[in-house]
Design an enzyme around this catalytic site. Structure first.
Site, PDB file in Angstrom:
ATOM      1  N   LYS A  26       0.910  -1.384  -0.038  1.00 19.98           N
ATOM      2  CA  LYS A  26       0.250   0.045  -0.014  1.00 19.98           C
ATOM      3  C   LYS A  26       0.930   1.154   0.006  1.00 19.98           C
ATOM      4  O   LYS A  26       0.531   2.138  -0.847  1.00 19.98           O
ATOM      5  CB  LYS A  26      -0.887  -0.139   1.353  1.00 19.98           C
ATOM      6  CG  LYS A  26      -1.852   1.115   1.184  1.00 19.98           C
ATOM      7  CD  LYS A  26      -3.049   0.648   2.049  1.00 19.98           C
ATOM      8  CE  LYS A  26      -2.829   0.751   3.602  1.00 19.98           C
ATOM      9  NZ  LYS A  26      -2.722   2.325   4.242  1.00 19.98           N
ATOM     10  N   GLY A 103      -5.130   8.341   5.103  1.00 22.46           N
ATOM     11  CA  GLY A 103      -4.210   9.291   5.725  1.00 22.46           C
ATOM     12  C   GLY A 103      -3.011   9.369   4.840  1.00 22.46           C
ATOM     13  O   GLY A 103      -2.355  10.668   4.765  1.00 22.46           O
ATOM     14  N   ARG A 131      -8.646  12.553  12.148  1.00 26.55           N
ATOM     15  CA  ARG A 131      -6.984  12.226  12.526  1.00 26.55           C
ATOM     16  C   ARG A 131      -6.260  13.541  12.459  1.00 26.55           C
ATOM     17  O   ARG A 131      -6.598  14.462  11.720  1.00 26.55           O
ATOM     18  CB  ARG A 131      -6.758  11.265  11.516  1.00 26.55           C
ATOM     19  CG  ARG A 131      -7.104  10.027  11.547  1.00 26.55           C
ATOM     20  CD  ARG A 131      -6.929   8.925  10.767  1.00 26.55           C
ATOM     21  NE  ARG A 131      -5.517   8.378  10.891  1.00 26.55           N
ATOM     22  CZ  ARG A 131      -4.765   7.577  10.003  1.00 26.55           C
ATOM     23  NH1 ARG A 131      -5.308   7.285   8.994  1.00 26.55           N
ATOM     24  NH2 ARG A 131      -3.546   7.524  10.262  1.00 26.55           N
ATOM     25  N   SER A 176       7.660   9.329  11.741  1.00 29.87           N
ATOM     26  CA  SER A 176       6.428   9.046  10.714  1.00 29.87           C
ATOM     27  C   SER A 176       6.982   9.165   9.220  1.00 29.87           C
ATOM     28  O   SER A 176       7.243  10.318   8.973  1.00 29.87           O
ATOM     29  CB  SER A 176       5.406  10.102  11.141  1.00 29.87           C
ATOM     30  OG  SER A 176       4.323  10.264  10.102  1.00 29.87           O
ATOM     31  N   GLN A 178       4.777   9.469   6.891  1.00 23.40           N
ATOM     32  CA  GLN A 178       3.826  10.251   5.977  1.00 23.40           C
ATOM     33  C   GLN A 178       4.341  11.524   6.535  1.00 23.40           C
ATOM     34  O   GLN A 178       4.639  12.545   5.319  1.00 23.40           O
ATOM     35  CB  GLN A 178       2.572  10.137   6.611  1.00 23.40           C
ATOM     36  CG  GLN A 178       2.042   8.729   6.436  1.00 23.40           C
ATOM     37  CD  GLN A 178       0.525   8.301   6.990  1.00 23.40           C
ATOM     38  OE1 GLN A 178       0.115   9.221   7.779  1.00 23.40           O
ATOM     39  NE2 GLN A 178      -0.028   7.502   6.369  1.00 23.40           N
ATOM     40  N   ASP A 325       1.804  -0.725  12.014  1.00 25.07           N
ATOM     41  CA  ASP A 325       0.502  -1.209  11.498  1.00 25.07           C
ATOM     42  C   ASP A 325      -0.028  -2.613  11.855  1.00 25.07           C
ATOM     43  O   ASP A 325      -0.969  -3.338  11.476  1.00 25.07           O
ATOM     44  CB  ASP A 325       0.536  -1.190   9.879  1.00 25.07           C
ATOM     45  CG  ASP A 325       0.633   0.030   9.348  1.00 25.07           C
ATOM     46  OD1 ASP A 325       0.208   1.157   9.941  1.00 25.07           O
ATOM     47  OD2 ASP A 325       1.178   0.557   8.434  1.00 25.07           O
ATOM     48  N   LYS A 352      -4.552   6.360  14.445  1.00 24.09           N
ATOM     49  CA  LYS A 352      -4.798   5.632  13.300  1.00 24.09           C
ATOM     50  C   LYS A 352      -6.067   5.619  12.661  1.00 24.09           C
ATOM     51  O   LYS A 352      -6.941   6.174  13.209  1.00 24.09           O
ATOM     52  CB  LYS A 352      -4.152   4.138  13.537  1.00 24.09           C
ATOM     53  CG  LYS A 352      -2.580   3.966  13.792  1.00 24.09           C
ATOM     54  CD  LYS A 352      -1.821   4.628  12.503  1.00 24.09           C
ATOM     55  CE  LYS A 352      -0.437   4.691  12.696  1.00 24.09           C
ATOM     56  NZ  LYS A 352       0.345   5.199  11.691  1.00 24.09           N
ATOM     57  N   ARG A 356      -6.828   2.423  17.838  1.00 20.47           N
ATOM     58  CA  ARG A 356      -6.492   0.953  17.759  1.00 20.47           C
ATOM     59  C   ARG A 356      -6.013   0.463  19.191  1.00 20.47           C
ATOM     60  O   ARG A 356      -5.841  -0.828  19.365  1.00 20.47           O
ATOM     61  CB  ARG A 356      -5.400   0.712  16.760  1.00 20.47           C
ATOM     62  CG  ARG A 356      -5.804   0.774  15.298  1.00 20.47           C
ATOM     63  CD  ARG A 356      -4.915   0.321  14.189  1.00 20.47           C
ATOM     64  NE  ARG A 356      -5.161   0.423  12.960  1.00 20.47           N
ATOM     65  CZ  ARG A 356      -4.731   0.792  11.819  1.00 20.47           C
ATOM     66  NH1 ARG A 356      -3.170   0.533  11.992  1.00 20.47           N
ATOM     67  NH2 ARG A 356      -5.259   0.719  10.682  1.00 20.47           N
ATOM     68  N   ARG A 401      -7.655  -2.983   9.480  1.00 21.97           N
ATOM     69  CA  ARG A 401      -6.440  -3.891  10.122  1.00 21.97           C
ATOM     70  C   ARG A 401      -7.067  -4.646  11.373  1.00 21.97           C
ATOM     71  O   ARG A 401      -6.871  -5.519  11.799  1.00 21.97           O
ATOM     72  CB  ARG A 401      -5.008  -3.076  10.673  1.00 21.97           C
ATOM     73  CG  ARG A 401      -4.547  -2.410   9.514  1.00 21.97           C
ATOM     74  CD  ARG A 401      -3.100  -2.671   9.241  1.00 21.97           C
ATOM     75  NE  ARG A 401      -2.680  -1.667   8.244  1.00 21.97           N
ATOM     76  CZ  ARG A 401      -2.269  -2.054   7.284  1.00 21.97           C
ATOM     77  NH1 ARG A 401      -2.600  -3.181   6.770  1.00 21.97           N
ATOM     78  NH2 ARG A 401      -1.790  -1.436   6.223  1.00 21.97           N
TER      79      ARG A 401
HETATM   80  C1  S3P Z   1       2.652   4.992   5.859  1.00 17.66           C
HETATM   81  C2  S3P Z   1       2.903   5.382   7.243  1.00 17.66           C
HETATM   82  C3  S3P Z   1       2.809   4.804   8.611  1.00 17.66           C
HETATM   83  C4  S3P Z   1       1.453   3.707   8.310  1.00 17.66           C
HETATM   84  C5  S3P Z   1       0.652   4.007   7.279  1.00 17.66           C
HETATM   85  C6  S3P Z   1       1.461   4.156   6.038  1.00 17.66           C
HETATM   86  C7  S3P Z   1       3.286   5.519   4.673  1.00 17.66           C
HETATM   87  O1  S3P Z   1       2.089   6.034   8.932  1.00 17.66           O
HETATM   88  O2  S3P Z   1       1.128   3.550   9.804  1.00 17.66           O
HETATM   89  O3  S3P Z   1      -0.225   2.971   7.354  1.00 17.66           O
HETATM   90  O4  S3P Z   1       2.847   5.002   3.756  1.00 17.66           O
HETATM   91  O5  S3P Z   1       3.819   6.327   4.926  1.00 17.66           O
HETATM   92  P1  S3P Z   1       2.983   7.054   9.800  1.00 17.66           P
HETATM   93  O6  S3P Z   1       3.915   7.869   8.943  1.00 17.66           O
HETATM   94  O7  S3P Z   1       1.867   8.139  10.401  1.00 17.66           O
HETATM   95  O8  S3P Z   1       3.727   6.560  10.914  1.00 17.66           O
END
Ligand code: S3P
Length: 440
Positions: A26, A103, A131, A176, A178, A325, A352, A356, A401
């Site tokens: 993903k 997200g 979120r 993170s 993201q 995750d 999340k 969770r 999940r």
């Molecule tokens: C992700 C980073 C993670 C993960 C999310 C996907 C990504 O989140 O939990 O399912 O693709 O960069 P965080 O960046 O908030 O840790």
């Protein structure tokens, strides 16, 4: 937020065995869509996850002017071409962009859009609108982007980009990927080096993939940087299978007596397979077989065999990002082990797709498992003779999940269970149930 009847999950008739494949990763799929949309020229992508989350990214970049021409393949993946907006930049959409449950789509898009003279409202479903977003908007504001309403923590938020973004060196308060990715993507539009330093290692797909699109990046232990300004150039991407989806099959094999399973063609990126190390530390019989690499992403097979002597272990705070995750399903496995398992500093689980942390505790308590939090640490007292009573209904909270975690309870024991809003598994692993049922 479906109000449909809960789905009944019946026990698997036999142990899991043989080889399975899981759909595309993903995180890599989102990045393949977004980076290809940003690039000059036409990228070719294969193995892309066809799920609700990735469809949210595809819908977003289409609304912003990328030309997406992907077709469903016999193996369920998407493959085809994405023509990016390149030097022209994204088109001004007329409507807000709906990121649905994703997200990753919302947060990464903020970084994508920040360096352009554009005004885009991002929104999402009930879960995503709850979120936290300030973690992304704060560093992007330091770079010069603006957001309305100013200082808002939750979507809908309108981003107002700026052609003259400033490069930053950002000390991130959390591990993170993201957050890191949003800042690095914005940095592609700023003059000079943009750097992010994290308190612990987070997944590094962005740093590994951007050079394939012609960007200059560096990646250290807990730092990553890009050199701007840079227009990405079209490339070819092959997306390996998702270790976070593979984790459900591997954890099922840990709980279904006699199982022996191999998951093929899965990403073995070390930032993503923390769950295999956690299971190994619990005494699980797991083998990783490296086969090659897709771009810079290593991939191969994970071989897992049932064992009846798993023991609890401690997962330290600096390793939480590598299993973030997988914590709900690892907590379920821990409930079957001898002794106590502790996951340190898991506050991030509260924000999340659902809370969770609360949901994992509630679900395990309904199974009669002793489990508690102390500060931000999660403790599980395992019981190798865990007995699942008939008639349990698990609330998935519309969180993919959690739906899959609680489905494993029914699949791997002698009593079936019910799971609410099971359809939410389409967010990351639409064929979850068929894949596991097909392996026995
Ligand atoms: C992700 C980073 C993670 C993960 C999310 C996907 C990504 O989140 O939990 O399912 O693709 O960069 P965080 O960046 O908030 O840790």
């Amino acid at each position: 937020m479906s109000q449909a009847e809960p789905t009944r999950i019946e026990p698997l008739p036999r142990p899991l065995c043989g080889s399975i494949r899981v759909p595309g990763d993903k995180s890599i799929s989102h990045r393949a869509v977004l980076f290809s949309a940003m690039a000059q020229g036409t990228s070719r992508v294969r193995g892309l996850l066809d799920s609700k989350d990735v469809r949210a990214s595809i819908g977003a970049v289409s609304a912003l002017g990328a030309k997406v021409d992907l077709e469903k393949q016999p193996d369920g993946s998407l493959a085809g071409e994405i023509r990016g907006w390149g030097e022209e930049g994204p088109a001004q959409p007329q409507e807000p962009i709906d990121c649905a449950n994703s997200g990753t789509t919302a947060r990464l898009l903020m970084g994508v859009l920040a360096p352009w003279p554009i005004r885009v409202t991002l929104t999402g479903d009930d879960s995503l609108r709850g979120r936290p977003m300030r973690r992304i908007t704060a560093p992007l504001m330091k770079m010069g982007a603006q957001f309305e309403p100013a200082g808002s923590e939750t979507l809908p938020i309108t981003i107002i980009g700026d052609r003259d973004l400033k490069a930053v060196s950002y000390e991130s308060p959390m591990a993170s990927a993201q957050l890191k990715t949003a800042v690095l993507l914005a940095g592609l539009g700023a003059e000079g080096e943009t750097m992010v330093t994290e308190p612990a290692i987070s997944r590094n797909h962005t740093e590994l993939m951007l050079p394939e699109y012609g960007a200059t990046t560096t990646a250290g232990e807990r730092t990553a940087s890009v050199e701007g300004p840079c227009t990405l150039q079209a490339t070819e991407v092959l997306v390996p299978g998702d270790p976070s989806s593979a984790a459900f099959a591997v954890c099922a094999a840990m709980m279904k007596r006699g199982s022996q399973i191999q998951v093929d063609n899965v990403s073995l990126n070390t930032a993503r397979i923390g769950f295999t190390r956690t299971l190994e530390r619990m005494g699980a019989d797991i083998e990783l077989i490296h086969k090659g690499s897709a771009g810079k992403e290593p991939y191969g097979s994970i071989h897992a065999r049932y064992s009846d002597h798993l023991v609890g272990c401690e997962v330290p705070a600096d390793k939480i990002a590598s299993v973030i995750d997988e914590i709900p399903v690892l907590a379920l496995v821990a409930a079957h082990a001898h002794g106590v398992t502790v996951f340190r500093d898991v506050a991030e689980l509260k924000v999340k797709e659902s809370n969770r942390l609360q949901a994992t505790k509630e679900g395990l308590l309904s199974l009669g498992v002793e489990c508690w939090t102390h500060g931000e640490d999660l403790f599980i007292q395992g019981d190798p003779d865990l007995h699942v009573p008939e008639g349990i209904v698990f609330d998935s909270r519309g969180d993919h999940r959690l739906a899959m975690t609680w489905a494993l309870v029914g699949l791997c024991h002698n009593a079936g269970v019910e799971v609410t809003d099971f359809a939410c598994t389409a967010v990351s692993f639409p064929d979850f149930l068929d894949t596991l049922q097909g392996a026995c």
